[in-house]
Enzyme design. Structure first.
Site, PDB file in Angstrom:
ATOM      1  N   HIS A  99      13.033 -52.410  17.236  1.00 64.79           N
ATOM      2  CA  HIS A  99      13.137 -51.187  18.062  1.00 64.79           C
ATOM      3  C   HIS A  99      12.198 -51.260  19.270  1.00 64.79           C
ATOM      4  O   HIS A  99      11.626 -50.253  19.680  1.00 64.79           O
ATOM      5  CB  HIS A  99      12.824 -49.935  17.243  1.00 64.79           C
ATOM      6  CG  HIS A  99      13.806 -49.660  16.151  1.00 64.79           C
ATOM      7  ND1 HIS A  99      14.893 -48.835  16.319  1.00 64.79           N
ATOM      8  CD2 HIS A  99      13.884 -50.109  14.876  1.00 64.79           C
ATOM      9  CE1 HIS A  99      15.586 -48.773  15.183  1.00 64.79           C
ATOM     10  NE2 HIS A  99      14.999 -49.542  14.291  1.00 64.79           N
ATOM     11  N   ASN A 145      18.631 -43.367  12.418  1.00 63.99           N
ATOM     12  CA  ASN A 145      19.486 -44.228  13.231  1.00 63.99           C
ATOM     13  C   ASN A 145      20.746 -43.467  13.639  1.00 63.99           C
ATOM     14  O   ASN A 145      21.026 -42.394  13.103  1.00 63.99           O
ATOM     15  CB  ASN A 145      19.901 -45.469  12.431  1.00 63.99           C
ATOM     16  CG  ASN A 145      18.836 -46.569  12.443  1.00 63.99           C
ATOM     17  OD1 ASN A 145      17.899 -46.545  13.241  1.00 63.99           O
ATOM     18  ND2 ASN A 145      18.982 -47.530  11.555  1.00 63.99           N
TER      19      ASN A 145
HETATM   20 FE1  HDE Z   1      12.418 -49.204  10.746  1.00 60.75          FE
HETATM   21  N1  HDE Z   1      10.720 -50.023  11.507  1.00 60.75           N
HETATM   22  N2  HDE Z   1      12.230 -50.339   9.096  1.00 60.75           N
HETATM   23  N3  HDE Z   1      14.201 -48.499  10.024  1.00 60.75           N
HETATM   24  N4  HDE Z   1      12.665 -48.104  12.383  1.00 60.75           N
HETATM   25  C1  HDE Z   1      10.194 -49.752  12.700  1.00 60.75           C
HETATM   26  O1  HDE Z   1       7.942 -49.336  13.127  1.00 60.75           O
HETATM   27  C2  HDE Z   1      11.113 -50.991   8.724  1.00 60.75           C
HETATM   28  C3  HDE Z   1      14.791 -48.825   8.839  1.00 60.75           C
HETATM   29  C4  HDE Z   1      13.609 -47.155  12.601  1.00 60.75           C
HETATM   30  O2  HDE Z   1      11.075 -45.197  18.041  1.00 60.75           O
HETATM   31  C5  HDE Z   1       8.840 -50.375  12.888  1.00 60.75           C
HETATM   32  O3  HDE Z   1       6.779 -48.414  14.817  1.00 60.75           O
HETATM   33  C6  HDE Z   1      11.253 -51.534   7.399  1.00 60.75           C
HETATM   34  C7  HDE Z   1      15.867 -47.925   8.537  1.00 60.75           C
HETATM   35  C8  HDE Z   1      13.453 -46.587  13.917  1.00 60.75           C
HETATM   36  O4  HDE Z   1       9.121 -46.056  17.590  1.00 60.75           O
HETATM   37  C9  HDE Z   1       8.562 -51.029  11.538  1.00 60.75           C
HETATM   38  C10 HDE Z   1      12.516 -51.182   7.001  1.00 60.75           C
HETATM   39  C11 HDE Z   1      15.905 -47.038   9.575  1.00 60.75           C
HETATM   40  C12 HDE Z   1      12.347 -47.232  14.462  1.00 60.75           C
HETATM   41  C13 HDE Z   1       9.833 -50.743  10.780  1.00 60.75           C
HETATM   42  C14 HDE Z   1      13.119 -50.427   8.056  1.00 60.75           C
HETATM   43  C15 HDE Z   1      14.865 -47.421  10.497  1.00 60.75           C
HETATM   44  C16 HDE Z   1      11.872 -48.160  13.479  1.00 60.75           C
HETATM   45  C17 HDE Z   1       8.703 -51.239  14.089  1.00 60.75           C
HETATM   46  C18 HDE Z   1      13.207 -51.508   5.692  1.00 60.75           C
HETATM   47  C19 HDE Z   1      16.892 -45.884   9.797  1.00 60.75           C
HETATM   48  C20 HDE Z   1      11.780 -47.036  15.858  1.00 60.75           C
HETATM   49  C21 HDE Z   1       7.827 -50.496  15.057  1.00 60.75           C
HETATM   50  C22 HDE Z   1      12.487 -51.066   4.538  1.00 60.75           C
HETATM   51  C23 HDE Z   1      16.770 -44.840   8.804  1.00 60.75           C
HETATM   52  C24 HDE Z   1      10.690 -46.016  15.865  1.00 60.75           C
HETATM   53  C25 HDE Z   1       7.459 -49.302  14.373  1.00 60.75           C
HETATM   54  C26 HDE Z   1      10.257 -45.732  17.283  1.00 60.75           C
HETATM   55  C27 HDE Z   1      10.745 -48.981  13.649  1.00 60.75           C
HETATM   56  C28 HDE Z   1       9.996 -51.153   9.512  1.00 60.75           C
HETATM   57  C29 HDE Z   1      14.454 -49.956   8.003  1.00 60.75           C
HETATM   58  C30 HDE Z   1      14.665 -46.710  11.721  1.00 60.75           C
HETATM   59  C31 HDE Z   1       8.193 -52.484  11.573  1.00 60.75           C
HETATM   60  C32 HDE Z   1      10.217 -52.333   6.662  1.00 60.75           C
HETATM   61  C33 HDE Z   1      16.744 -47.928   7.293  1.00 60.75           C
HETATM   62  C34 HDE Z   1      14.323 -45.533  14.559  1.00 60.75           C
HETATM   63  O5  HDE Z   1       7.487 -50.434  10.900  1.00 60.75           O
END
Ligand code: HDE
Length: 689
Positions: free
Chosen positions: A78, A151
């Site tokens: 992201h 999302n």
């Molecule tokens: Fe994320 N995800 N994600 N994700 N995600 C990040 O956090 C992660 C997942 C989502 O506008 C990171 O600050 C893991 C699902 C958004 O700043 C990180 C897993 C969904 C954003 C991270 C998921 C999301 C992130 C990277 C699986 C939808 C942007 C930078 C367990 C429900 C936030 C940060 C923004 C961002 C990890 C799966 C949505 C690395 C480990 C499912 C919208 O922490």
């Protein structure tokens, strides 16, 4: 937006709440970071005019050192995102469902900060990559910050957090060559997902046009996971969150996306910025699907499985309130880049479920903010700082901004009666769910059906949406040079729908070469769920959309005025494209400043178009390849096209028949009724049949 005059001033929300301090340096002398006035910012200190530089030049060294450290690590996923401020307002009290304060008072506006993003690309990647879009909202509530980090697609690729690094490694550029950028169309991604049948449902969404939205303003948002809501009595219900855009949900098509990425890589961010600057504030409705644990046990899928959605026919949406985005950021880095979302940021009345993907996220986000922002004090950065009071005994750390007073930094204490204390009555308490069982690494059997909901998505699409999905699979698999990956995927597609598999195989020139795949559980035969389709339920409207007018110097003044009026009436935007960048004059001598020059304003940038040159200028345009492409592309992208008499020879050259269909409309007489009716349908889908 810039605050003039004061060294420091504050930005206000729509409801007058103070958001953050901005710094204006108008009228001040240029100084170092220590406040020393700089006498010469053009020349380094040297020995003589042509001699070596001196190490003692603290002005040069401070400036260069700060510059050297300007970048922070981009988000690991992201990274490419864009955000705006606004507010959330509940429609009514929701006390029966939750005690969360921001969902109770219909008179109160809760400030929000909302960031949209793509997942795979770097911070500088183009907006129209085929990808899921992040939809993150930080609510600055009176009880603390609540982050709803969702999302624009209601399901996800994987069921367990432990697989996330592999999923992301597979979609990011391949590690030896570092390409392709911002694309899933390559071997490692398709190898990974084809070996993980749990991805099939998400793949259907990703290959559909949901993955190439027309605008952030025209995108749905979903929590993906099941959460809990808890009321004052302690009763809990499960919920799934939905954001619905007021403008309706719309997408571009893939051939457009490819061209938009070249013509305007900032297409989505420009669209959001411009709409807010114009006072055309985007709005979403927040709803929840509410269901009890007993009801959940009766569904034929597991609500803890993030690869499953709950059809609205099974659990309808309950609207809670609306979000309006009404203020652009003052500084992209300070706000959009430094905002730190964490799904673990919840407030009393909202709690987690045992979804294993969500549980992993509860750990990951805090961890990532520490490495990205570099300090456990990231909550003190203005965009992250709660707007309610907060106090505890956490101290020190890199970049501590607060000067705590007193000699006590421990709890309990009897030395400082005024120091912060626990509040068992109003403080956050977790829902006391019963949990027991063996320690295991095992996937529940209730997560085993990977195909039925993928099929549900397919059967819920209109014929046109199905065609785009087939095109998506064919494009992406066509970029995989490993035949074994293609045949494995074709095997999965056969489980989803034979017709889909055959069409994709045909497009790849690989009929009859699918792997045999045996699903763990029999695949169901679901009834269509119309809300899953964008175009079964799309509003027939031009609101928020863009009309492009290709015209020339001398444009008929009343024709131009009619289009201006039409755009106003329909809450659309009119943008003018002319062969050259300079101002033009209408037939009545009025000066009009075009929005684009032809080579910089291709028709892919608009939702519907009008071609209306003057008779004399049409002869020049006919020899201009950009002008002919303008018409050809608009027709090929199934757009509605209006034309005047002078444009007819251009259509002939573009091989677009002026009576091709209801979407090619003669507007020479300045009557736009037929044009508007057709354009409100978004596209002439039959054109591709
Ligand atoms: Fe994320 N995800 N994600 N994700 N995600 C990040 O956090 C992660 C997942 C989502 O506008 C990171 O600050 C893991 C699902 C958004 O700043 C990180 C897993 C969904 C954003 C991270 C998921 C999301 C992130 C990277 C699986 C939808 C942007 C930078 C367990 C429900 C936030 C940060 C923004 C961002 C990890 C799966 C949505 C690395 C480990 C499912 C919208 O922490």
């Amino acid at each position: 937006m810039a605050k003039k005059g004061n060294p420091a001033s504050s930005s206000k929300t729509g409801n007058g709440g103070e958001l953050h301090q901005t710094v204006s340096r108008d009228g001040q002398p240029l100084t170092t970071n220590q406040g020393v006035v700089v006498s010469d910012d053009q020349n380094t200190l040297t020995v003589g005019p042509r001699g070596p530089q001196l190490l003692e030049d603290f002005i040069l060294r401070e400036k260069i050192t700060h510059f050297d450290h300007e970048r922070i690590p981009e988000r690991v996923v992201h990274a490419r995102g864009y955000a705006a401020h606004g507010y959330f307002q509940a429609y009514k009290g929701n006390g029966k469902l939750t005690k969360a304060a921001f969902l109770q008072d219909p008179e109160a506006q809760t400030p929000v900060f909302c960031r949209f993003s793509t997942v795979a690309g770097s911070a500088g990647s183009p907006d129209l990559a085929r990808d899921v879009r992040g939809f993150s909202v930080k609510f600055y509530t009176s009880e603390g910050n609540y982050d709803l980090v969702g999302n624009n697609i209601p399901v996800f690729f994987i069921q367990d957090a432990i697989k996330f690094p592999d999923l992301i490694h597979s979609v990011k550029p391949e590690p030896d060559r570092d390409f392709p950028q911002a694309q899933s169309a390559h071997n490692t991604f398709w190898d990974f997902v084809s070996l993980n049948p749990e991805s099939m449902h998400m793949l259907m969404w990703i290959m559909s046009d949901r993955a190439i939205p027309r605008s952030f303003r025209m995108m749905e948002g979903f929590s993906v996971h099941t959460f809990r809501m808890i009321n004052r009595k302690g009763d809990s219900k499960f919920v799934k969150f939905h954001w619905r855009p007021k403008l309706g949900t719309f997408s571009v098509i893939w051939p457009e996306a490819v061209k938009i990425n070249g013509a305007d890589p900032d297409f989505h961010r420009r669209d959001l910025w411009n709409a807010i600057e114009a006072g055309d504030f985007p709005e979403w409705e927040l709803s929840v699907q509410v269901f009890s644990e007993d009801e959940a046990n009766g569904f034929d899928f597991d609500v803890l499985d993030p690869t499953k959605l709950i059809p609205e026919e099974l659990v309808p949406l309950t609207p809670l309130g609306k979000m309006v985005l009404n203020r652009n950021v003052d500084n992209f880095f300070a706000e959009t880049e430094q905002v730190a979302f964490c799904p673990s940021h919840v407030v009393p009345g909202i709690d987690f479920s045992n979804d294993p993907l969500l549980q992993g996220r509860l750990f990951s986000y805090l961890d990532t903010q520490l490495s990205r922002l570099g300090s456990p004090n990231f909550h003190q950065i203005p965009v992250n700082k709660p707007k309610c009071p907060f106090a505890n005994f956490q101290r020190d750390g890199h970049m501590q901004m607060e000067v705590s007073t007193g000699n006590v930094a421990n709890e309990p204490n009897s030395l400082d009666d005024g120091s912060p204390r626990e509040d068992p009555k109003n403080g956050f308490t977790s829902f006391p769910s019963q949990e027991s069982g063996q320690k295991l690494r095992i996937r529940p059997e209730s997560f085993a059906d990977h195909y039925t909901q993928a099929r549900l998505f397919w059967v819920s699409m209109t014929a046109a949406e199905q065609r785009q999905i087939v095109g998506g699979f064919a494009f992406e698999l066509g970029k995989c040079d490993q035949v074994k990956i293609r045949t494995r995927m074709l095997g999965h597609l056969q489980q989803i729908d034979r017709d889909l598999a055959e069409q994709v195989a045909d497009a790849l020139g690989m009929k009859g070469s699918a792997d045999k795949i045996k699903p763990k559980v029999p695949v169901g035969d679901p009834q269509p769920s119309p809300p899953l389709s964008q175009y079964s339920v799309a509003p027939q409207s031009l609101a928020g959309k863009k009309i492009g007018l290709l015209t020339t110097d001398g444009v008929d003044a009343s024709f131009h005025q009619s289009l201006v009026k039409l755009a106003e009436q329909e809450q659309a935007t009119l943008e003018i494209v002319t062969p050259k960048a300079g101002p033009i004059k209408t037939s009545k001598g009025k000066t009009v400043m075009p929005d684009h020059f032809l080579a910089g304003g291709p028709s892919v940038l608009f939702d519907c178009v009008v071609v209306a040159p003057t008779a004399s200028q049409s002869e020049t345009l006919i020899a201009d390849a950009d002008a002919i492409d303008w018409i050809r592309d608009a027709f090929g992208h199934m757009k509605v096209i209006g034309f005047n008499d002078a444009a007819k020879p251009m259509f002939e050259k573009a091989s677009v028949a002026i009576d091709a269909d209801e979407g090619v409309v003669d507007v020479s007489d300045g009557n736009f009724d037929a044009f508007t009716t057709a354009a409100k349908k978004h596209r002439i889908w039959d054109r591709e049949c």
